[in-house]
Design a protein around this motif. Structure first.
Motif, short mmCIF file in Angstrom:
data_model
loop_
_atom_site.label_atom_id
_atom_site.label_comp_id
_atom_site.label_asym_id
_atom_site.label_seq_id
_atom_site.Cartn_x
_atom_site.Cartn_y
_atom_site.Cartn_z
N LEU A 164 -4.24 -8.52 -1.89
CA LEU A 164 -4.30 -7.82 -0.60
C LEU A 164 -4.71 -8.73 0.56
O LEU A 164 -4.44 -8.43 1.72
N SER A 171 4.02 -5.80 3.42
CA SER A 171 4.04 -5.08 2.13
C SER A 171 2.66 -4.56 1.71
O SER A 171 2.57 -3.70 0.84
N ILE A 172 1.60 -5.10 2.33
CA ILE A 172 0.24 -4.75 1.91
C ILE A 172 -0.02 -3.25 1.97
O ILE A 172 -0.58 -2.66 1.04
N LYS A 173 0.43 -2.60 3.06
CA LYS A 173 0.15 -1.17 3.22
C LYS A 173 0.87 -0.31 2.16
O LYS A 173 0.51 0.84 1.93
N TYR A 174 1.92 -0.87 1.53
CA TYR A 174 2.63 -0.14 0.47
C TYR A 174 2.18 -0.55 -0.93
O TYR A 174 2.70 -0.04 -1.92
N ASN A 175 1.26 -1.49 -1.01
CA ASN A 175 0.81 -1.98 -2.31
C ASN A 175 -0.30 -1.06 -2.82
O ASN A 175 -1.48 -1.39 -2.82
N THR A 197 10.09 -4.55 2.01
CA THR A 197 8.61 -4.64 1.94
C THR A 197 8.05 -3.70 0.87
O THR A 197 7.11 -4.06 0.16
N ALA A 224 6.17 -4.89 -2.54
CA ALA A 224 4.85 -4.29 -2.85
C ALA A 224 4.83 -3.70 -4.26
O ALA A 224 3.87 -3.89 -5.01
N GLY A 263 2.38 -4.93 -7.12
CA GLY A 263 1.44 -3.93 -7.64
C GLY A 263 1.64 -3.69 -9.13
O GLY A 263 0.67 -3.54 -9.88
N THR A 315 0.12 5.77 -8.34
CA THR A 315 0.98 4.81 -7.64
C THR A 315 2.46 5.14 -7.85
O THR A 315 3.25 5.15 -6.90
N TYR A 330 5.24 6.14 -5.00
CA TYR A 330 6.51 5.44 -4.77
C TYR A 330 7.69 6.41 -4.82
O TYR A 330 8.68 6.24 -4.09
#
Length: 491
Positions: A167, A196-200, A428, A432, A436, A480, A484
């Motif tokens: 992250l 991509s961080i916000k979707y990880n 993105t 992610a 993840g 998670t 998705y």
């Protein structure tokens, strides 16, 4: 030339071999060799020579070379910090604070030390092994004193290391992933990685679950039993359990006859962390064409900067600052500085080697056009909406089977990025999901190097650690996957 089904054989064989042998290095190396064997028309001699050239060609990329150098030099910084008694000084400060807290309110120190351990793991996002090792070795004596089970310490060490490293990508992880994204033709890998961080979701959920468990004191499954056992009997481990300890891995003997100062650990680490964004601005400054202000120019420069250059310059600066500090204090002599640097590099050579193989298999899969082949054959039945969830599950399975998130990134990004392009999915989100999934599978795997190091540093029984962590990891993984699916169909 089109290789068709043959193009997916090398990564599949690498996964199967890793499953059977539990040796990720051998599996990746065989996968690389098999790739070049196909390319060279099944000629074993030409295939072997092409594999060797493929490994050499990894160093043709300046970014790859810098990332590998950074990984090796991080080992030197870790040894310097231990040798200077900086780690010891840090423990002493925490111990004093906890005594003060316990005098104010009984039981308060128990929660606070777990929060402190989590924050330490998150702040040491530079490298997962360093994070796990430091949290385990720093806090083990304090956890034992407060009668907190070893399984809980291993869980905190494991769950705060990889999630923070992925992250906060100002580290080898970020440089490595950016290198892999570059090989897939992504021109601005840093921007894609940051976006991509916000979707990880998995690492974000893992950290959230960890804080909730500590603050609410609501453990589940075998962790609940471990907490109960320690409270009632004082036993830090289950009866018959074998603590996994390796002094060689968890500690380097500090220099005798010098005072333990926390600044010897805090200052070099802080220098490295702060230098990363500064170096990104420096390396990307000239690439910015239009800006409205100095701040705007700097923020754009971060996106244009070289991640691999930034992390390498940062670790070199931190080592130089550490050496100067220790020279002034009379801790180090020039010969000792050289010996410690070389010793540190040798300690993290396995990580550098894994990077070399990971970059090489990514390059080989690109020659075979593996990603586009998989993307094309899935075009008819796999929708853009389903893609992130499918990629997350597949990445999880590979990481669980192989015990390495890095090897998973190398294999999966070469497949998931072309799939995202062909299905017109958000790149993105797919990136992610790939990252993840690698972390989730790694967390559940009993052969994961991060999990093994967490067990070692915490002196916990390794299987007990895996079993107690599994319910939390599975909960995060299921949520998670659902997220998705929601974002795919309704986002």
């Amino acid at each position: 030339m089109e290789y068709g089904f043959l193009s997916v054989l090398p990564p599949i064989i690498a996964i199967i071999l890793a499953l059977r042998t539990k040796q990720v290095y051998i599996a990746l190396l065989f996968g690389i060799w098999f790739s070049w064997l196909i390319v060279k028309g099944w000629n074993p001699l030409e295939g072997t020579l092409a594999m060797i050239e493929g490994l050499v060609n990894v160093f043709q990329s300046k970014g790859n070379t810098r990332t590998i150098m950074f990984s090796a030099l991080v080992g030197s910084l870790l040894i310097f910090i231990q040798y200077s008694r900086g780690v010891e000084g840090f423990i002493n400060i925490i111990n004093k604070k906890l005594v003060t807290l316990e005098q104010k309110k009984t039981g308060y120190a128990r929660v606070m030390v777990q929060i402190l351990a989590t924050f330490t793991g998150l702040l040491l996002f530079v490298e997962t092994s360093i994070s796990s090792l430091t949290v385990g070795t720093l806090y083990r004596p304090i956890f034992d004193k407060l009668k907190i089970p070893r399984e809980k310490l291993a869980y905190i060490a494991d769950s705060s290391s990889a999630p923070s490293s992925i992250l906060i990508p100002f580290n080898a992880w970020g440089a490595f992933i950016m290198g892999l994204l570059l090989t897939q033709g992504i021109e601005k890998p840093f921007s894609v990685l940051i976006a991509s961080i916000k979707y990880n979701f998995y690492p974000l959920l893992t950290i959230g679950i960890l804080f909730f468990i500590i603050l609410s004191k609501k453990d589940i499954g075998l962790m609940k039993k471990a907490e109960q056992r320690t409270r009632e009997t004082g036993a830090l481990l289950n009866e018959g359990s074998t603590p996994m300890v390796s002094d060689e891995v968890t500690s380097f003997p500090p220099k005798k006859g010098i005072p333990a100062r926390a600044c010897n650990m805090i200052v070099p680490l802080l220098v490295m962390v702060l230098m990363m964004p500064i170096n990104l601005i420096y390396t990307g400054w000239d690439a910015v064409k239009k800006s409205t202000s100095l701040l705007n120019h700097a923020s754009q420069a971060i996106g244009e900067g070289s991640g691999s250059s930034s992390v390498l310059y940062a670790v070199i600066t931190a080592i130089l600052v550490a050496i100067i500090m220790y020279f002034i204090q009379g801790i180090l002599k020039p010969k000792e500085a050289v010996n410690l640097t070389l010793k540190g590099i040798s300690e993290l050579m396995p990580l550098a080697l894994l990077m070399l193989f990971a970059f090489a298999i990514g390059d080989a899969c690109k020659v075979l056009d593996t990603g586009n082949y998989v993307a094309n054959i899935t075009e008819s039945w796999l929708s853009a909406a389903l893609l992130p969830a499918v990629v997350f599950v597949v990445s999880s399975f590979i990481a669980f089977s192989t015990g390495t998130s890095w090897g998973t990134f190398a294999i999966m990004l070469a497949i998931s990025v072309p799939m995202a392009n062909i299905h017109s999915a958000d790149i993105t989100i797919v990136v992610a999901a790939t990252l993840g999934g690698g972390i989730f599978g790694d967390h559940c795997s009993p052969i994961s190097d991060t999990s093994i190091i967490s067990s070692m540093a915490s002196a916990s029984d390794h299987i007990d650690h895996v079993k107690t962590q599994l319910p939390y990891a599975l909960f995060g993984g299921v949520i998670t996957t659902i997220l998705y699916l929601i974002i795919g169909f309704f986002g």
